[in-house]
Design an enzyme around this catalytic site. Structure first.
Site, PDB file in Angstrom:
ATOM      1  CG  PHE A   1       5.218  19.084   5.151  1.00 21.69           C
ATOM      2  CD1 PHE A   1       4.670  20.319   5.483  1.00 21.69           C
ATOM      3  CD2 PHE A   1       4.866  18.498   3.949  1.00 21.69           C
ATOM      4  CE1 PHE A   1       3.793  20.941   4.621  1.00 21.69           C
ATOM      5  CE2 PHE A   1       3.980  19.118   3.085  1.00 21.69           C
ATOM      6  CZ  PHE A   1       3.445  20.341   3.431  1.00 21.69           C
TER       7      PHE A   1
ATOM      8  CG  ASN B   1       4.650  13.630 -12.763  1.00 19.50           C
ATOM      9  OD1 ASN B   1       5.519  13.968 -13.577  1.00 19.50           O
ATOM     10  ND2 ASN B   1       4.135  14.471 -11.900  1.00 19.50           N
TER      11      ASN B   1
ATOM     12  CG  ASP C   1       4.066  18.793 -15.194  1.00 22.86           C
ATOM     13  OD1 ASP C   1       3.240  18.688 -14.279  1.00 22.86           O
ATOM     14  OD2 ASP C   1       5.290  18.744 -15.029  1.00 22.86           O
ATOM     15  CE  LYS C   2       2.284  24.137 -10.088  1.00 20.33           C
ATOM     16  NZ  LYS C   2       3.523  24.734  -9.637  1.00 20.33           N
TER      17      LYS C   2
ATOM     18  CG  ASP D   1       9.519  18.470 -15.505  1.00 22.84           C
ATOM     19  OD1 ASP D   1       8.342  18.193 -15.197  1.00 22.84           O
ATOM     20  OD2 ASP D   1      10.360  18.846 -14.685  1.00 22.84           O
TER      21      ASP D   1
END
Lengths: 357, 1173
Positions: free
Chosen positions: B594, B870, B427-428, B867
């Site tokens: 946003f 998802n 994951d990023k 982490d």
């Protein structure tokens, strides 16, 4: 890891001033305690199989084994042994086609007299063995067919669980000693004479002391033994306690392999070379049914025991092999030396395309 | 109460329309009144009769596997499911029959010991789970008792219908219906980190009708009843209705507070318990994690089958020969082996039924040869793995000081799998990065400010110097230096520039632009200030870390945002004219939210001078088009700067503003409000159009650059892992540009790499999307993806010879098509041809699918690391799931196999622990088989000399304790302590890791080699002993050997051989190993002396065997010297030749180390580089 320096200084736990940003509650810190065990840094020796070690190991083994082998071989050679195979010899010619009838009949004359020549001086005591071939004393049924309790004490007389079919007489009385082992007790006998002078055969101390003292009771007397329909082997004198019946004790300690020797007795007299010993064999024991051999063995012993060259030869062979390997390694090392840990041998260095990134 | 009063603002009003809408969007309402809609909750009367009939579960939560009653049967069942254990159970039962070659007790005791040991281990593990549970179950919460009195009660005692009061920063004890909060409008903020891993706060709001119940005393007479859905795992839906004061009110997820989420920014809330215990959504979600077994263990099962095959073959051969021999016992009615009495014999040996006897013998042989199957293997492996886990957990190098978190291996099943990882799927956000944004640079009025060096630039600099390894080594130190440099590091702000800091910006040209820039940062956001009443310090709660970074930056520049009301924003501003701080309050007119389509947000405010300002920030791709003609003064410079920032891996935003006069504003606002209030289907489009009208003709101010800060040591770690030959895929939900930037930052992508980008941004498809024809879109998209993959593959082919490397970047939409059955293999081939793969905009489901594709497609070990919630799918799908426990989110950690605090610990976890565990376990298993074969085969050989009657060569007890007493400690010490090379060398030569990936230490060749060695040793031992002792006199007293003496001699040799063999096989001797090996040998002598001195009833044929027979006999000692050494020579010779001429990697490195040690060149960096290059 170069961080090791940093962490090991932080590792002196209990020193609250060591850390630049101490966690809020130092007391409940989950920081693992430093110990060489948990950090897997226990002092250790890390031997590597270098050519030097290999050569040294082989040489040492070779140098140690060859003299041991020689000593063993020498000791074995000094043992004098007379082996006489008589199971065929002692059958009269007219029975040679029907050995079973001969051996199973109680009327035939089983006596068989032969002369043996002493090849070399035999120091006393000279041990007398009988050797049987193809006799499976290690068969599971056979091994189990005994009652240690019964042998040990009079009280255990009726402990015959493993003994059938030699557990009780037809009338239900327990047989002592029960079981197939005792029942098939070897019953050939040997008599020796040297120039018409009878050589005394001592039957004392032919069994292990521990057996005599702890496994065969001095209050246990043979009872109902060999009284059934089928007679197996020797009969026992029912007035002598089992602990004194050394032939039985020897026999009851079952052999490991189908070919075995058992101690028959000792001649306490030394025998000179070329003396002729007359042996009178009572050939009673039936090995003919199963094609087993019978041998009479007279042997001296040395510190190594009886005559067997195997140990000496094995030591010499293994020692020689080790020396040979040591020399081969030395030669290879001279012909094709190779520096210790040459990084160019690492596969990722050998093969540039294998180098990732 | 006083504190609460202060906060009574209608904060919900600030969020013009976005917040409520956001959560509404997720709902797909199930049919009301349908099945699964039967729950009745009687608020505030948990003990009433109606509540009693429903009998809802307690709030007690148990995650244990067993309870007191089920422990024994269930754990026994688990154990006997293993083939080997079942086999031992069967032989154990059979050993009570006369078939047994040995006594039943001696056969069953090892099994009992092994089973008990395993059960104790299981029990202890479960006990630990129980303790964790009870910690949670005994937390306290305030519950309404009666008459408006709230008392502390334990969580486990909560009942459905209870009214609870939860205070700030506490977890919700059950799923609650929000009734009221400390805020007047009954809103509250909830952190759902534990549920979905999202860090931003979520807004919940109670029904208007109950919002006044915000005091303890209000609940004295409160009564309401609820009808709602049955327990289900869907976190984002809730259907129900409340009857209160004879009115029906419908409920939505907006009123539901889920267990395990946390109350934030709100003093307290009141809620009614709806779901308790295992009914709660979070527990409903907690599916049993898939049980994972390591590759090694799966292979081990196969080996056990091989051994079973050997065993059956041996038993079969033995039975045939036994049958033939038994048949011969009675020839034509005459007994041959008369001493066995074949005329009067049990069925087991009856010559008349030789075939039957042979079948019975087969069973006996199965029992006799059971030493082939290592009974203690499983339990030994488990103990060893438990200790390996301890090593991982206690590793001080994987302890994260800042968060006070050590590594935690949650399962011990997969330790060795860590040494075989082929592909890492990462994951990023939060994994590679800290998920905390730092304001690093900005460009104002065409001038670039900020000297900070980003990770990417540092990495690039490192590459230019050509000494990445040295840099990697000093990384830990760098980090500390950084901390020392900036005296007090401010989270989210890493900006260094003397020209603008500390109010110096007033001396810069374009001072007015700079002022507007900072003001925009301070005003244009949706963050909330949180003033610490003691220190006066202000922290901010923002929806995203980016926003927090902007507000913090503004504060640091002297524009401190400190107060927000529903209609105003107050900022403490630095006035360049007076040089003092002035309070300014901006009237908040409107917020344009946003979202990912707009890629920008704006606020409309009226300043103190009455000017109406539109302050807008957004992505460069949308913002430059919105700059008006007169606002383009600095456009070129800003564009250049933005490009530079993007190359440096920074997230950039463009800042611009616009002044409106009153009339214009009124006109635009009217349209906007009309759009907002419209209820037609095209409401969104109308709002979009209205907003578009407002956000145009902007005047460019500048650009900001925020670094999604990489975690410490990530580039170095990735570099090391890449050197170790591990492929790394990044699966991220981020957009493509960010993902690529991060890819560069963490050295996953490099300048020289050729990027193959697959997306669906082509004009044709966008045109189709506008038309809305779903089928056409699907078809065109699929074709497009297929074409791009094929083209990509063509690019790969010619490059196979050249050194050009490729990187594949694919976005989520394309991925959806690429993962379809007909295309996935093509996609996998392409992906495997690339050095790096980045999947952006991928959903959790896609992450799991990609993981499965790699796992199944390559057949290699995959590791998932993440982490957030998802990532759970990915972690569970991968062979190993690693959870990053850095932030508070526990969902990923709970479903992971190993939890670490920082990505960089992965390096040590894999290269050191993984490598070691793999090596230890494989060596241990191989050795296990060796030692059991070396022992078991002597039994078989002996049988050949005992007419296969099933008589063992050894005493019963010697047989049964072989595995437990004389050989278990050395083999375990091997599994625990063995190190081929030290940790330092593991890290220095990451390539060593490939040994595990290629599985060289557990190849069939090596396993069979060890087995062969076992057979060889057994043969040498058997024939050596039997030929040497044969039938001649054994000692000077003329006694010959019996079964007892041969057995004990062979046994001595076996004990020596297996223990010495271990000494040859390992390369790391600690004191403990010496103790284990020598101790086992010594133990044998001690045992035989003690056992022999027991009464003959117990010791049977080993009575006094050692003291009386063996020890005084020279031949015993000669044999036990000769035979073990001879048995070791084949292996020793093999090892010497193999290490000299065909050395494996770790052996070369061992020699390197020895050489370095002797030459003292270990620390020469030049030398080290030569090694690594």
């Amino acid at each position: 890891m170069n961080t090791k320096g940093a962490t090991s200084s932080g590792g002196n736990d209990g020193n609250p001033s060591d850390s630049a940003s101490p966690p809020p509650s130092k007391k409940n810190s989950k920081r693992p305690k430093y110990s060489r065990f948990t950090q897997q840094e226990l002092p250790a020796c890390k031997p590597i199989l270098t050519p030097g070690w290999v050569i040294t190991a082989f040489t040492v083994v070779g140098i140690l084994f060859i003299p041991i082998g020689l000593v063993c071989l020498f000791a074995s050679e000094r043992v004098v042994e007379i082996v006489y195979q008589y199971e065929a010899d002692c059958v009269p010619a007219d029975y040679s086609n029907n050995v079973l009838a001969y051996i199973q009949s109680s009327d035939t004359n089983k006596t068989c007299t032969r002369t043996l020549t002493v090849p070399k001086y035999m120091k006393n005591p000279v041990f007398i063995y009988y050797q049987l071939d193809n006799f499976y004393q290690n068969h599971r049924r056979y091994v189990k067919s005994r009652s240690d309790t019964q042998l040990r004490s009079k009280a255990g007389e009726r402990e015959i669980k493993n003994c059938p079919p030699e557990g009780t007489t037809k009338s239900g009385d327990p047989i002592v000693p029960c079981g197939l082992i005792a029942w098939s007790l070897f019953n050939d006998t040997y008599g020796f004479s040297l120039e018409n002078e009878v050589l005394n055969v001592s039957k004392k101390n032919i069994a292990w002391k521990s057996d005599q003292e702890h496994k065969f009771g001095s209050d246990v007397y043979p009872k109902n033994f060999q009284s059934g329909g089928l007679i197996g082997g020797a009969k026992l004198n029912s007035s002598i306690p089992l602990s004194e019946q050394e032939d039985l004790i020897v026999w009851m300690r079952t052999a490991a392999l189908p070919t075995f020797r058992k101690l028959y007795g000792k001649i306490e007299k030394e025998l000179q070379a070329n003396e002729n010993i007359t042996v009178v064999i009572q050939n009673n024991y039936n090995t003919y049914s199963f094609g087993g051999g019978k041998k009479l063995v007279l042997s001296t012993t040395g510190w190594i025991g009886g005559k067997n060259d195997f140990l000496g030869i094995a030591y010499l062979t293994v020692g020689g092999l080790c020396l040979f390997l040591a020399i081969s390694f030395i030669l290879v090392y001279v012909v094709k030396p190779r520096p210790l840990g040459d990084p160019s041998y690492l596969s990722w260095n050998r093969n540039p395309s294998g180098h990732l990134n | 109460m006083a504190g609460a009063k202060k906060k009574r603002l209608r904060l919900s009003k600030i969020y013009s329309f976005a917040c409520g809408k956001k959560s509404m969007k997720n709902e797909e309402l199930p049919p009301v009144g349908g099945a699964g809609f039967s729950r009745m909750v009687y608020c505030n009367e948990p003990d009433c009769f109606e509540a009693g009939i429903h009998n809802y579960p307690q709030n007690y939560v148990s995650t244990t596997k067993y309870n007191v009653a089920t422990f024994v049967p269930k754990s026994l069942f688990e154990q006997f499911r293993r083939v080997a254990n079942f086999y031992f159970l069967v032989t154990g039962i059979l050993s009570f029959t006369p078939l047994a070659p040995f006594t039943a007790v001696s056969a069953i005791i090892p099994l009992i010991i092994v089973i008990i040991a395993t059960m104790v281990k299981e029990g202890l593990e479960d006990l630990r789970r129980h303790q964790q549970d009870s910690e949670v179950n005994n937390r306290a919460v305030l519950v309404h008792q009666q008459n408006g009195v709230f008392n502390n009660t334990e969580w486990k005692n909560l009942k459905v219908g209870d009214i609870v009061k939860v205070e700030k920063d506490k977890f919700f004890p059950a799923d609650l219906l929000l009734l009221s909060s400390s805020y007047d409008d009954a809103i509250c903020y909830v952190e759902t980190m534990n549920l979905d891993g999202e860090t931003n706060l979520k807004l919940k709001q109670a029904l208007e009708i109950t919002s006044s119940l915000n005091d303890d005393s209000n609940f004295r007479d409160f009564k309401a009843s609820l009808k709602c859905e049955d327990p289900n795992p869907s976190l984002y839906t809730f259907v129900g209705s409340m009857e209160y004061e004879e009115q029906q009110y419908s409920l939505s997820p907006q009123q539901i507070l889920l267990r395990d989420s946390k109350l934030r920014n709100t003093e307290y809330i009141y809620g009614a318990v709806i779901f308790t215990g295992h009914d709660t959504k979070v527990m409903q979600n907690a599916t049993a994690p898939p049980s994972k077994r390591s590759r090694i263990e799966r292979k081990m099962d196969k080996i056990i089958y091989v051994l079973f095959f050997c065993l059956f073959m041996m038993a079969f051969i033995g039975s045939i020969i036994f049958g033939v021999k038994t048949k011969d016992d009675l020839k034509n009615g005459r007994m041959t082996r008369w001493y066995l009495r074949p005329d009067d014999i049990s069925i087991l040996f009856d010559p008349n039924y030789a075939a039957l006897a042979a079948i019975f013998h087969f069973l006996t042989a199965l029992m006799l040869y059971n030493y082939f199957i290592p009974i203690s293997l499983y339990v030994s492996i488990e103990v060893v793995k438990l200790l390996q886990t301890l090593f991982i957990n206690r590793d001080i190098h994987m302890y994260y000081e800042e968060a006070d978190k050590p590594a935690r291996a949650r399962t011990s099943n997969l330790n060795e799998e860590l040494g075989q990882v082929d592909t890492i799927l990462s994951d990023k956000t939060g994994t590679l990065t800290c998920n905390s944004m730092e304001f690093v640079k900005c460009s104002i009025a065409g001038t670039a400010y900020g000297h900070g060096v980003t990770e990417v630039e540092r990495a690039a600099a490192g590459r230019r110097n050509g000494k990445p390894s040295v840099q990697a080594n000093t990384n830990g130190m760098n980090h500390i230096d950084n901390l020392v440099d900036s005296e007090s590091p401010i989270k989210g702000f890493n900006f260094k520039d003397g020209r603008v800091m500390n109010g110096k910006w007033v001396n810069e040209p374009h001072v007015d632009v700079i002022q507007k820039f900072f003001r925009l940062l301070a005003v244009c956001h949706t963050a909330l200030p949180d003033v610490d009443e003691n220190t006066g310090k202000i922290t901010y709660e923002a929806e995203s870390p980016d926003e927090a970074a902007f507000v913090i930056a503004a504060r640091e520049f002297g524009f401190e945002f400190y107060k927000r009301t529903q209609t105003s924003i107050s900022v403490l501003e630095f006035d360049p004219r007076t040089g003092n701080k002035v309070e300014r309050t901006y009237e908040l007119l409107s917020v344009l939210e946003f979202n990912s389509a707009r890629k920008r947000m704006s606020v409309i405010v009226r300043d103190e001078e009455g000017k109406i300002l539109v302050l807008c920030k957004g992505a460069d791709s949308v913002m430059f088009d919105r700059i008006g003609k007169n606002g383009k003064e600095f456009e070129q410079e800003t564009r250049d700067h933005v490009n530079v920032y993007a190359d440096a891996g920074l997230r950039t935003l463009i800042l611009a503003y616009r002044e409106l006069d009153e009339d214009k504003y009124k006109e635009l606002n009217k349209k906007f409000n009309e759009a907002k209030n419209s209820i037609s289907a095209d409401r969104d489009i109308l709002i979009e159009a209205a907003a578009d009208k407002i956000e145009r003709d902007l005047i460019l101010l500048g650009a900001t650059a925020v670094e999604d800060k990489l975690q410490d040591g990530v580039p170095e770690c990735i570099n090391k892992l890449a050197q170790a030959g591990i492929k790394i895929w990044v699966l991220t939900g981020d957009k493509m540009e960010t993902a690529i930037n991060i890819g560069f930052a963490c050295s996953l992508l490099r300048q020289g790499m050729k990027q193959i980008i697959i997306n669906l941004e082509s004009p044709e498809i966008q045109a189709l999307e506008k038309s809305g024809d779903q089928d056409a879109i699907t078809k065109a998209s699929k074709e497009s993806v297929l074409r791009q993959i094929t083209v990509g593959k063509f690019q790969l082919i010619p490059s196979s010879g050249s050194s050009e490397t490729f990187a594949l970047i694919i976005d989520g939409k394309s991925l959806a098509y690429a993962l379809e059955d007909d295309m996935k293999n093509l996609f996998l081939e392409l992906a495997l041809g690339c050095a790096s793969v980045i999947c952006c905009r991928s959903s959790p489901k896609q992450k799991a699918l990609v993981t499965r594709l790699v796992k199944i497609g390559t057949g290699k070990t995959t590791l998932g690391i993440g982490d957030g919630a998802n990532d759970v799918g990915m972690l569970q799908e991968a062979d190993i799931g690693i959870g990053i426990s850095g932030a508070e989110g526990m969902q990923a950690v709970m479903s992971s196999d190993v939890a670490i605090a920082q990505f960089r610990y992965l390096e040590r976890l894999l290269l050191v622990h993984g490598h070691w565990c793999y090596r230890r376990l494989t060596s241990m298993i191989c050795y296990f088989f060796f030692k059991n074969i070396a022992f078991g085969f002597t039994l078989f050989l002996y049988e050949a000399y005992a007419s296969f009657s099933g008589q063992p060569a050894y005493n019963d007890w010697l047989l049964s304790i072989y595995s437990l007493l004389f050989t278990s400690l050395p083999v375990m010490s091997m599994g625990i302590f063995e190190q081929d090379v030290s940790a330092r060398y593991c890290l220095k030569f990451p390539q060593l890791y490939q040994e595990g990936v290629k599985d060289v230490l557990f190849s069939w060749r090596r396993i069979l080699g060890w087995m062969f060695n076992g057979f060889l040793c057994a043969t040498i031992i058997f024939f050596g002993c039997n030929k040497a002792l044969e039938h001649q006199a054994f000692n000077k007293e003329g006694f010959t050997v019996g079964r007892d003496i041969i057995g004990a001699t062979m046994y001595t040799c076996v004990v020596w051989v297996v223990n010495m063999q271990m000494g040859l096989a390992i390369s790391y001797f600690t004191l403990l190993q010496h103790i284990a090996a020598w101790g086992s040998i010594a133990l044998w002598y001690i045992f035989i002396i003690i056992y022999g001195s027991l009464s003959p009833t117990t010791s049977t044929n080993t009575y006094q065997i050692f003291t009386e027979a063996l020890a005084p006999a020279a031949s015993y000692w000669l044999v036990t010297i000769l035979v073990p050494i001879t048995a070791l020579i084949p292996y020793f010779t093999y090892a010497a030749i193999q290490r000299q001429f065909f050395p494996r990697e770790h052996e070369i490195i061992q020699r390197l180390r020895a050489e370095e040690k002797s030459n003292g060149i270990a620390n020469d960096p030049e030398y080290i580089n030569n090694m690594v290059r």
